[in-house]
Design an enzyme around this catalytic site. Structure first.
Site, PDB file in Angstrom:
ATOM      1  N   ASP A   1       0.904  -1.340   0.012  1.00 54.77           N
ATOM      2  CA  ASP A   1      -0.007   0.073  -0.088  1.00 54.77           C
ATOM      3  C   ASP A   1       0.766   1.302   0.083  1.00 54.77           C
ATOM      4  OD1 ASP A   1      -2.526   1.570   0.501  1.00 54.77           O
ATOM      5  OD2 ASP A   1      -1.516   1.965   2.228  1.00 54.77           O
TER       6      ASP A   1
ATOM      7  N   GLU B   1       1.600  -0.066  -4.833  1.00 58.06           N
ATOM      8  CA  GLU B   1       0.850   1.003  -5.232  1.00 58.06           C
ATOM      9  C   GLU B   1       1.671   2.135  -5.034  1.00 58.06           C
ATOM     10  OE1 GLU B   1      -3.179   3.650  -3.757  1.00 58.06           O
ATOM     11  OE2 GLU B   1      -1.892   2.347  -1.982  1.00 58.06           O
TER      12      GLU B   1
END
Length: 590
Positions: free
Chosen positions: A244, A281
């Protein structure tokens, strides 16, 4: 068994196991570490007390049966004994499916989600990508407020539930990817600062002090996070991790944390004999993210590409606010640029950021498969005011066109749960914070954020209302009825075609006749296949050229027919078609 904990600033550390205290001693071989031997069975509750303070959960706890603030529970190593039958499933050639355990089914557990895995096998995807499953306060949440990076959320089923889910997926041939969060911990239940310098004021992030990756004590913090990542891959036999918001990992050391992590994962892959991968990401549009380490990059295996999403979303919806503004200037050109080069912002000016942004990819060294392409994700739906999917504003015809572009491009495609049938359920932002002050702060913050964009307070769902989560659960009656069943069949056709034809899963950037027109048509050739979509509400004709004459239709959504003898392809309004010329495989389209 041996209990260990890193607490470099403590003068005394006590293991408290099943109500009994066991003094711990310093480990002479590792600075800051404490250890103690004690008999303990699977499930025994324990924690650590620093300098006669309260009993805190183990930072490396594998199970938190009573939530992040409760005692840890011993997990027997025997739980992770596996039959060495799963060979792994590589990322190259994959079709990923992102899902949230808590809303994939109304029950919101690993076991109930596993019951729906045959649907994914029938759909044709290769990997399930789970949103975070680490413990967080309450029962329901997105998972990005997790606070125990080695443990599994108990309401989902805990460690044993995750193991059952992974084993069920592997038995069906599905790989499993897990979303992990290294850039912050949640605001409630985070006890790491009591143990040591897990965070640093050297850098600041949207969540406050940064995770300590480069300040004093950071060697152990890096080892803590890397150890957690390896444990998911090794002990649960996961096939990959999604990392993330890696742009929020603040690290000034010569070897970036991500390069160290990718090296460790590559070593584990070699040791296990299974392909393992990391997907980032990243908001940076930096080619170095997926450039191999030996070539000076960070060595991650792929990254999400929001630029492709933004270009596609703008072309489908006409939205032009916020970060869509630059893409909306010329949606056709934005689509062509992202299809042909990956990044739209590749060094030019970004009006949303108020500065230049990104760098261009080198197609000679970066295969297109290192970029994930998608029409929808949890972020792009859930971060909208009311969590509305594309299906809320786009017809099934437009959804079908989007699917053709995602699944026939050279990127690694990813779907968001329910997308394949045009789910009408929203996916909204929901929380279950047990701290009343935090719950109210989140509620006010969410409403204040969207009030600035013109939303009335009562229009923004209350994250703490249980109904917000309930509305976000998939309705599994939809796939069997119109118009959802037809769209689901279209997704199945496209995925089968992609997986059956090497030209459509080829990771190279080789296209033929890539073009998009302001009128709403997009077309390109990949090997012997022509892909064409018409996003407009009026018919169109594409001059594909003589080589398309005689091409047969292998997949079509509202198609007006095959090309005429001159290679002109008629397209019905909001339609998509895949054509195969004489060079395509004999089974194409079956």
């Amino acid at each position: 068994m041996l209990f260990e904990v890193w607490a470099p600033d403590a003068e005394r550390v006590e293991l408290r196991l099943e109500g009994c205290g066991h003094p711990m001693e310093r480990d002479p071989g590792r600075a800051g570490w404490w250890k103690a031997e004690a008999a303990a069975e699977h499930g025994a509750r324990y924690g650590f007390a620093l300098d006669d303070g309260p009993t805190l959960p183990d930072p490396r706890s594998r199970r938190q049966p009573d939530g992040p603030d409760g005692l840890s529970a011993v997990v027997s190593p025997a739980l992770f004994d596996h039959e060495p039958s799963w060979p792994g499933r590589a990322l190259l050639g994959a079709v990923l499916y992102e899902l949230h355990i808590g809303t994939f089914t109304p029950a919101g557990t690993f076991d109930s989600a596993a019951e729906r895995l045959p649907h994914l096998v029938d759909l044709g995807v290769t990997h399930v990508q789970l949103m975070p499953v680490c413990p967080f306060p309450g029962r329901h949440g997105w998972g990005y407020d997790g606070v125990a990076p080695w443990a599994v959320h108990e309401p989902y089923g805990g460690p044993e539930g995750l193991l059952r889910f992974v084993n069920a997926a592997h038995r069906l041939g599905l790989g499993v990817v897990l979303d992990v969060v290294h850039n912050h911990l949640g605001p409630s239940g985070n006890h790491l600062p009591a143990f040591g310098p897990y965070f640093t004021d050297t850098h600041h992030t949207p969540w406050g002090a940064a995770v300590n990756l480069d300040a004093p004590g950071s060697d152990e913090v890096r080892a803590y996070l890397i150890g957690s990542a390896l444990a998911w891959l090794r002990d649960y036999r996961l096939d990959g991790l999604r990392l993330d918001a890696v742009h929020a990992l603040c690290d000034t050391r010569a070897e970036h944390f991500l390069a160290e992590l990718s090296a460790a994962v590559d070593r584990l892959a070699a040791w296990t004999g299974r392909p393992l991968f990391l997907i980032a990401e990243s908001d940076r549009n930096d080619p170095r993210t997926t450039t191999p380490r030996e070539s000076g990059g960070l060595g991650l295996h792929a990254q999400w590409n929001d630029d492709f999403h933004h270009a596609l979303h703008t072309a489908l919806t006409g939205e032009s606010h916020g970060y869509y503004a630059d893409f909306a200037v010329d949606p056709a050109a934005a689509l062509v640029k992202t299809l042909s080069g990956g990044f739209f912002h590749d060094g030019g000016y970004s009006s949303f950021r108020g500065r230049s942004h990104g760098r261009s990819l080198d197609p000679r060294t970066t295969p297109a498969s290192r970029l994930l392409a998608y029409a929808q994700t949890h972020d792009q739906i859930g971060n909208r005011a009311v969590g509305d999917r594309l299906s809320a504003g786009c017809s099934p015809d437009l959804l079908a066109c989007a699917a053709a572009l995602v699944l026939c491009a050279p990127f690694t495609p990813m779907l968001f749960m329910g997308e394949e049938w045009g789910a009408t359920t929203p996916w909204q932002y929901f929380t279950d914070h047990t701290d009343p002050e935090l719950a109210e702060a989140v509620r006010r913050g969410r409403r204040r954020e969207f009030a600035a964009h013109g939303w009335a307070e009562e229009e923004v769902p209350d994250p703490q209302d249980p109904a917000t989560r309930d509305r976000s659960c998939l309705d599994w009656s939809e796939p069997g009825r119109a118009p959802h069943a037809e769209l689901l069949d279209w997704y199945r056709q496209l995925i089968a075609l992609r997986r059956g034809e090497p030209a459509l899963s080829d990771p190279s950037w080789e296209y033929g006749a890539l073009a998009a027109a302001p009128e709403g048509t997009v077309s390109f050739r990949r090997g012997p296949f022509h892909v064409a979509v018409n996003l407009a509400d009026r018919p169109a004709t594409l001059p594909l050229g003589a080589e398309a004459a005689g091409a047969r239709v292998v997949a079509a959504w509202r198609s007006a027919g095959p090309p005429d003898p001159d290679g002109r392809l008629p397209l019905a309004p909001r339609s998509a078609v895949v054509l195969a010329t004489a060079g395509a495989g004999r089974d194409a389209g079956r």
